[in-house]
Design a protein around this motif. Sequence first.
Motif, PDB file in Angstrom:
ATOM      1  N   THR A 254      32.699  35.759  47.157  1.00 23.66           N
ATOM      2  CA  THR A 254      32.376  37.089  46.615  1.00 23.66           C
ATOM      3  C   THR A 254      33.567  38.035  46.662  1.00 23.66           C
ATOM      4  O   THR A 254      33.940  38.628  45.624  1.00 23.66           O
ATOM      5  N   PRO A 255      34.216  38.229  47.842  1.00 22.40           N
ATOM      6  CA  PRO A 255      35.400  39.117  47.804  1.00 22.40           C
ATOM      7  C   PRO A 255      36.533  38.569  46.945  1.00 22.40           C
ATOM      8  O   PRO A 255      37.300  39.350  46.358  1.00 22.40           O
ATOM      9  N   LEU A 256      36.664  37.272  46.844  1.00 24.65           N
ATOM     10  CA  LEU A 256      37.699  36.713  45.979  1.00 24.65           C
ATOM     11  C   LEU A 256      37.421  37.046  44.517  1.00 24.65           C
ATOM     12  O   LEU A 256      38.351  37.336  43.745  1.00 24.65           O
ATOM     13  N   SER A 257      36.154  36.997  44.148  1.00 23.72           N
ATOM     14  CA  SER A 257      35.807  37.358  42.765  1.00 23.72           C
ATOM     15  C   SER A 257      36.116  38.830  42.499  1.00 23.72           C
ATOM     16  O   SER A 257      36.604  39.193  41.411  1.00 23.72           O
ATOM     17  N   ARG A 258      35.843  39.716  43.491  1.00 24.37           N
ATOM     18  CA  ARG A 258      36.155  41.138  43.307  1.00 24.37           C
ATOM     19  C   ARG A 258      37.661  41.351  43.208  1.00 24.37           C
ATOM     20  O   ARG A 258      38.145  42.136  42.381  1.00 24.37           O
ATOM     21  N   LEU A 259      38.424  40.630  44.081  1.00 25.07           N
ATOM     22  CA  LEU A 259      39.870  40.760  44.010  1.00 25.07           C
ATOM     23  C   LEU A 259      40.405  40.298  42.651  1.00 25.07           C
ATOM     24  O   LEU A 259      41.332  40.897  42.089  1.00 25.07           O
ATOM     25  N   LYS A 260      39.844  39.216  42.163  1.00 28.76           N
ATOM     26  CA  LYS A 260      40.291  38.699  40.863  1.00 28.76           C
ATOM     27  C   LYS A 260      39.990  39.697  39.753  1.00 28.76           C
ATOM     28  O   LYS A 260      40.796  39.896  38.824  1.00 28.76           O
ATOM     29  N   PHE A 265      42.797  44.469  36.244  1.00 26.57           N
ATOM     30  CA  PHE A 265      43.029  45.829  35.759  1.00 26.57           C
ATOM     31  C   PHE A 265      44.430  46.338  36.086  1.00 26.57           C
ATOM     32  O   PHE A 265      44.800  47.436  35.677  1.00 26.57           O
ATOM     33  N   LEU A 266      45.180  45.561  36.846  1.00 35.05           N
ATOM     34  CA  LEU A 266      46.542  45.983  37.148  1.00 35.05           C
ATOM     35  C   LEU A 266      47.439  45.784  35.940  1.00 35.05           C
ATOM     36  O   LEU A 266      47.196  44.899  35.104  1.00 35.05           O
ATOM     37  N   ASP A 271      54.018  41.672  40.244  1.00 36.00           N
ATOM     38  CA  ASP A 271      53.051  41.864  41.333  1.00 36.00           C
ATOM     39  C   ASP A 271      51.685  41.311  40.959  1.00 36.00           C
ATOM     40  O   ASP A 271      51.010  40.689  41.773  1.00 36.00           O
ATOM     41  N   ARG A 272      51.271  41.550  39.706  1.00 35.38           N
ATOM     42  CA  ARG A 272      49.970  41.045  39.263  1.00 35.38           C
ATOM     43  C   ARG A 272      49.961  39.517  39.252  1.00 35.38           C
ATOM     44  O   ARG A 272      48.985  38.893  39.677  1.00 35.38           O
ATOM     45  N   GLU A 273      51.033  38.910  38.794  1.00 35.05           N
ATOM     46  CA  GLU A 273      51.087  37.439  38.738  1.00 35.05           C
ATOM     47  C   GLU A 273      51.041  36.842  40.134  1.00 35.05           C
ATOM     48  O   GLU A 273      50.359  35.827  40.374  1.00 35.05           O
ATOM     49  N   ARG A 274      51.745  37.471  41.074  1.00 35.88           N
ATOM     50  CA  ARG A 274      51.717  36.957  42.439  1.00 35.88           C
ATOM     51  C   ARG A 274      50.325  37.099  43.050  1.00 35.88           C
ATOM     52  O   ARG A 274      49.844  36.194  43.745  1.00 35.88           O
ATOM     53  N   MET A 275      49.682  38.233  42.790  1.00 35.15           N
ATOM     54  CA  MET A 275      48.338  38.427  43.336  1.00 35.15           C
ATOM     55  C   MET A 275      47.362  37.423  42.749  1.00 35.15           C
ATOM     56  O   MET A 275      46.542  36.831  43.462  1.00 35.15           O
ATOM     57  N   GLU A 276      47.431  37.193  41.442  1.00 35.97           N
ATOM     58  CA  GLU A 276      46.528  36.211  40.814  1.00 35.97           C
ATOM     59  C   GLU A 276      46.805  34.804  41.337  1.00 35.97           C
ATOM     60  O   GLU A 276      45.885  34.004  41.503  1.00 35.97           O
ATOM     61  N   ALA A 277      48.091  34.505  41.577  1.00 38.23           N
ATOM     62  CA  ALA A 277      48.414  33.181  42.130  1.00 38.23           C
ATOM     63  C   ALA A 277      47.855  33.028  43.534  1.00 38.23           C
ATOM     64  O   ALA A 277      47.324  31.964  43.895  1.00 38.23           O
ATOM     65  N   ILE A 279      45.229  34.594  44.748  1.00 34.65           N
ATOM     66  CA  ILE A 279      43.770  34.488  44.631  1.00 34.65           C
ATOM     67  C   ILE A 279      43.377  33.078  44.191  1.00 34.65           C
ATOM     68  O   ILE A 279      42.417  32.490  44.700  1.00 34.65           O
ATOM     69  N   ALA A 280      44.124  32.515  43.240  1.00 33.56           N
ATOM     70  CA  ALA A 280      43.818  31.154  42.773  1.00 33.56           C
ATOM     71  C   ALA A 280      43.991  30.146  43.904  1.00 33.56           C
ATOM     72  O   ALA A 280      43.201  29.200  44.055  1.00 33.56           O
ATOM     73  N   GLU A 281      45.046  30.347  44.718  1.00 33.60           N
ATOM     74  CA  GLU A 281      45.256  29.424  45.846  1.00 33.60           C
ATOM     75  C   GLU A 281      44.137  29.546  46.871  1.00 33.60           C
ATOM     76  O   GLU A 281      43.667  28.540  47.412  1.00 33.60           O
ATOM     77  N   MET A 282      43.686  30.771  47.124  1.00 37.59           N
ATOM     78  CA  MET A 282      42.572  30.969  48.061  1.00 37.59           C
ATOM     79  C   MET A 282      41.293  30.349  47.523  1.00 37.59           C
ATOM     80  O   MET A 282      40.521  29.736  48.273  1.00 37.59           O
ATOM     81  N   GLU A 283      41.048  30.486  46.226  1.00 35.67           N
ATOM     82  CA  GLU A 283      39.861  29.859  45.634  1.00 35.67           C
ATOM     83  C   GLU A 283      39.935  28.339  45.760  1.00 35.67           C
ATOM     84  O   GLU A 283      38.924  27.676  46.033  1.00 35.67           O
TER      85      GLU A 283
END
Length: 446
Positions: A254-260, A265-266, A271-277, A279-283
């Motif tokens: 659930t929090p991973l989906s909210r973070l994604k 919206f960024l 920075d956005r690419e690193r954050m998405e990467a 999140i994908a690794e955490m998923e």
Amino acid sequence: MSTSGGGEARPRGVRWLWPGSLAGRITLLLLGGLTLLHLGSMVVHERALHGAESGARLERLLGRLTTATATVANTPEASRDAAAHALSLPGIELHWDRVAPLPDIAPPIPLAEAATRLGPGARLGWDPKAEPGHRAVGGIPLEAGGWLVFSANWIGAPSDAPEGGNVLASMVAMTLGIALASALVVRWITHPLRRLADAADKIGRDLHTRPLPTDGPSEVQHAAAAFNAMQDRIRRLIEDRTETLASMSHDLRTPLSRLKLRAGFLPEGEDRERMEADIAEMEAMVGRTLDYIREGRDAEPTRHTDLAAILQTLASDAADVGHDVAYEGPARVVLPLRRLAAKRALSNLVENAITHGAPPVRLRVRDEGSRVVVEISDAGRGIPPADRDRALEPFVQLDAARGRGGSGLGLAIAARFAEASGGRLELNESRQGGLLACVILPRVQG
């Protein structure tokens, strides 16, 4: 020295003399002990029996000689030989002679007692090579003159022993009887132990097996009850741990989906690419954790599965996205497996070879009759032999082989699948110097 299955070191030369199983050892001890007992009792019985028979034969001979001595002594000399012949019986031949039949020397030791009982001056000897009925030769002096000479069967104990063939036949019959009875009795006694061993072997694969029956000898009953209690404690411990990990992994979604969603919206940028990467690794880590927890507990039925088709699909999917992955092997290899679990485990091994190894990655399968071997090899840096066992443990990441991140569960999931299927996962060095992952699966699962 070598170590047997029970951990007992024995020299190679005598390994076959001492069975490794409890049933074999009990049977061997019973067979050996009862054989010695039978042999000893048979020797004592035969000696007593033939000793009594020899004594009775000697008594009959002495009685006959006493009667013949008195009769021949009262007969005129010209008729004494005829009278002696007339008194002969089967096994005892009598005649009269003017001279002694044997020199005046001490009789053989086995015949000394018999010679003493024949009377003073009697002479007795024997020839074991003579014809039956003439092996014992003796003479008794007559007061009227001459000698009452006789020849008879052997009258001592040594040659009265039973024939070797009879002894051997008795021993063989007794041994076969004891072996059959021992095998049946020992099999009945050790059956609860075999059942306990089978249950212990399955406990790591299926924690929901039925409790063991608490029957058999009291010691086995206590062992079965203790095993059932241990299995119940292990099951509760693993279930508690599994539920905790599953809940945590599931709640993280659930929090991973909210973070994604928020990352979307960024503004575009690094920075956005690193954050998405991240999140994908955490998923991916959460998904791997759920797969690891699910392995062996999702009640997936066993069905006929084509391993070759799974490997061909995995190779094609990887090749479609640009990886040097190919399948080499037969077009069809079918055996009973949990199909989804097999695909998940093999997919993890292929992904591990692509991510942590180096091309080319080759997928192979060998049908060896009683088992099927799946090989996935790469040309990367591999895993040192000292770290291969540790690499199969969950959440373990080796710096040399896993320098690109990951959850440390890919090999562990494959290993658990292989163990749950009655096989094993082995890590070796490939021909290209990289890692060779071998999944060995039995044709018939226990």
